[in-house]
Enzyme design. Structure first.
Site, PDB file in Angstrom:
ATOM      1  N   SER A 148       0.856  -1.182   0.000  1.00 37.99           N
ATOM      2  CA  SER A 148       0.000   0.000   0.000  1.00 37.99           C
ATOM      3  C   SER A 148       0.888   1.226   0.000  1.00 37.99           C
ATOM      4  O   SER A 148       2.062   1.170   0.397  1.00 37.99           O
ATOM      5  CB  SER A 148      -0.888  -0.008   1.258  1.00 37.99           C
ATOM      6  OG  SER A 148      -1.523   1.230   1.454  1.00 37.99           O
ATOM      7  N   TYR A 161      -3.242  -0.715  10.114  1.00 36.60           N
ATOM      8  CA  TYR A 161      -3.056  -0.993   8.685  1.00 36.60           C
ATOM      9  C   TYR A 161      -1.674  -0.535   8.228  1.00 36.60           C
ATOM     10  O   TYR A 161      -0.967  -1.262   7.516  1.00 36.60           O
ATOM     11  CB  TYR A 161      -4.151  -0.276   7.898  1.00 36.60           C
ATOM     12  CG  TYR A 161      -4.160  -0.559   6.415  1.00 36.60           C
ATOM     13  CD1 TYR A 161      -4.733  -1.724   5.915  1.00 36.60           C
ATOM     14  CD2 TYR A 161      -3.619   0.345   5.503  1.00 36.60           C
ATOM     15  CE1 TYR A 161      -4.761  -1.985   4.552  1.00 36.60           C
ATOM     16  CE2 TYR A 161      -3.645   0.094   4.134  1.00 36.60           C
ATOM     17  CZ  TYR A 161      -4.214  -1.067   3.671  1.00 36.60           C
ATOM     18  OH  TYR A 161      -4.237  -1.321   2.322  1.00 36.60           O
TER      19      TYR A 161
END
Length: 264
Positions: A148, A161
Site C-alpha cells: 500500500s 493498517y
C-alpha cells in the site's frame, strides 16, 4: 530470435490469488487468466464465493475457489496441498487478502489492532511459507505481496493498517533476500486510491475526500482495478526475473507529489 511477448506469457502457470472474490484481487486473477494462467483463489464467505465463481464463469475463467481463512496455518496448508494435487505446483502467489479498520489510535482496541496485523501481515507469511517448498522443488517462483502507499507514509485513524503494510514491505524484501538464489522473486505492488465498491461513498462529487485525492494525485483521477493488471502480470512473468525485493507503486504519482501550489 528473442520474443519479448513470450516474456509476459503466463501460459501453463498456476496462480493462487488470496482474497480474489472481488475488487483488486479479482482484477489481478482475471489478468493472470487472460495471460494463460490457471487460477485458484480463496475467500472466507460462501456468499462471496458463490458470486465470485459466477463472475469468473461469466468472464470465461475456470477458477478454483476455496473457503479458507488465511490466518489459519492448518487450513492454508490443506488448501495448498489440494491446489498442487488438482492444478500442479503453485508458480505464482499473490498475497492480496486484507482488511482495514479506520479508528483513531487512542480509541482502537488492541484486539482490533492484532486482527489487522494478523490478516494483513501474518497471513502473507503463512501462505508464502506454505507455497515456498513447491517453488523450491520446481526451481522457480513468484510471490507478489499487495502492499500500500501506507507502506511508506502514515495517515490518521489507520495505525494498524500502516504498521501491517509497512511490515509487509519488509517481509517482501526479506523473502527476496532469503530465496533469491533459488530463482524465486518476491516483489510488492502498492495500489494508490482505487475506485472499487468499497470506496464508492468517498468518490461522490463534492465529497471532501474525493477532492483531496484528486488534488494529491498528478493523474488527477482515482485508479481502477484494471490499472493494476499490467503491473501484476509483469511481476508474475519471466520479464521480471531480475526484479526482486521491489515495491511497484501504482498510484498515479501520488507518492512523488507534494500537491498543488495554493493560489493567492
Amino acid at each position: 530470435m528473442f520474443d519479448i511477448t513470450k516474456q509476459f506469457s503466463l501460459t501453463g502457470k498456476v496462480a493462487l490469488v488470496t482474497g480474489a472474490a472481488y475488487g483488486i484481487g479479482y482484477a489481478i486473477a482475471k489478468a493472470y487468466a487472460d495471460a494463460g494462467a490457471k487460477i485458484a483463489f480463496n475467500c472466507r464467505s460462501q456468499e462471496h464465493m458463490d458470486k465470485a465463481l459466477a463472475d469468473y464463469k461469466k468472464d470465461g475463467i475456470e477458477a478454483h475457489g476455496y473457503l479458507c481463512d488465511v490466518t489459519d496455518e492448518t487450513a492454508v496448508k490443506a488448501m495448498v496441498t489440494d491446489i498442487e494435487k488438482r492444478l500442479g505446483t503453485i508458480d505464482i502467489l499473490v498475497n492480496n487478502a486484507g482488511i482495514i479498520k479506520r479508528t483513531p489510535m487512542l480509541e482502537m482496541e488492541t484486539a482490533d489492532f492484532r486482527q489487522v496485523v494478523d490478516i494483513d501481515l501474518t497471513a502473507p507469511f503463512i501462505v508464502s511459507k506454505a507455497v515456498l517448498p513447491g517453488m523450491l522443488r520446481k526451481g522457480h517462483g513468484k510471490i507478489i505481496n499487495v502492499c500500500s502507499m501506507l507502506s511508506e507514509v502514515g495517515r490518521e485513524t489507520v495505525a494498524a493498517y500502516t504498521a501491517a503494510k509497512g511490515g509487509l514491505k519488509m517481509l517482501t524484501k526479506n523473502i527476496a533476500s532469503e530465496f533469491g538464489d533459488q530463482n524465486i522473486q518476491c516483489n510488492g505492488i502498492g495500489p494508490g486510491y482505487i475506485a472499487t465498491p468499497q470506496t464508492a461513498p468517498l468518490r461522490t462529487p463534492g465529497h471532501p475526500f474525493n477532492a483531496f485525492i484528486l488534488s494529491k494525485t498528478p493523474a488527477h483521477r482515482w485508479g481502477t482495478p484494471e490499472d493494476l493488471m499490467g503491473p501484476a502480470v509483469f511481476l508474475a512473468s519471466d520479464a521480471s526475473d531480475f526484479v526482486n525485493g521491489h515495491i511497484l507503486y501504482v498510484d498515479g504519482g501520488i507518492l512523488a507529489y507534494l500537491g498543488r501550489n495554493p493560489q493567492g
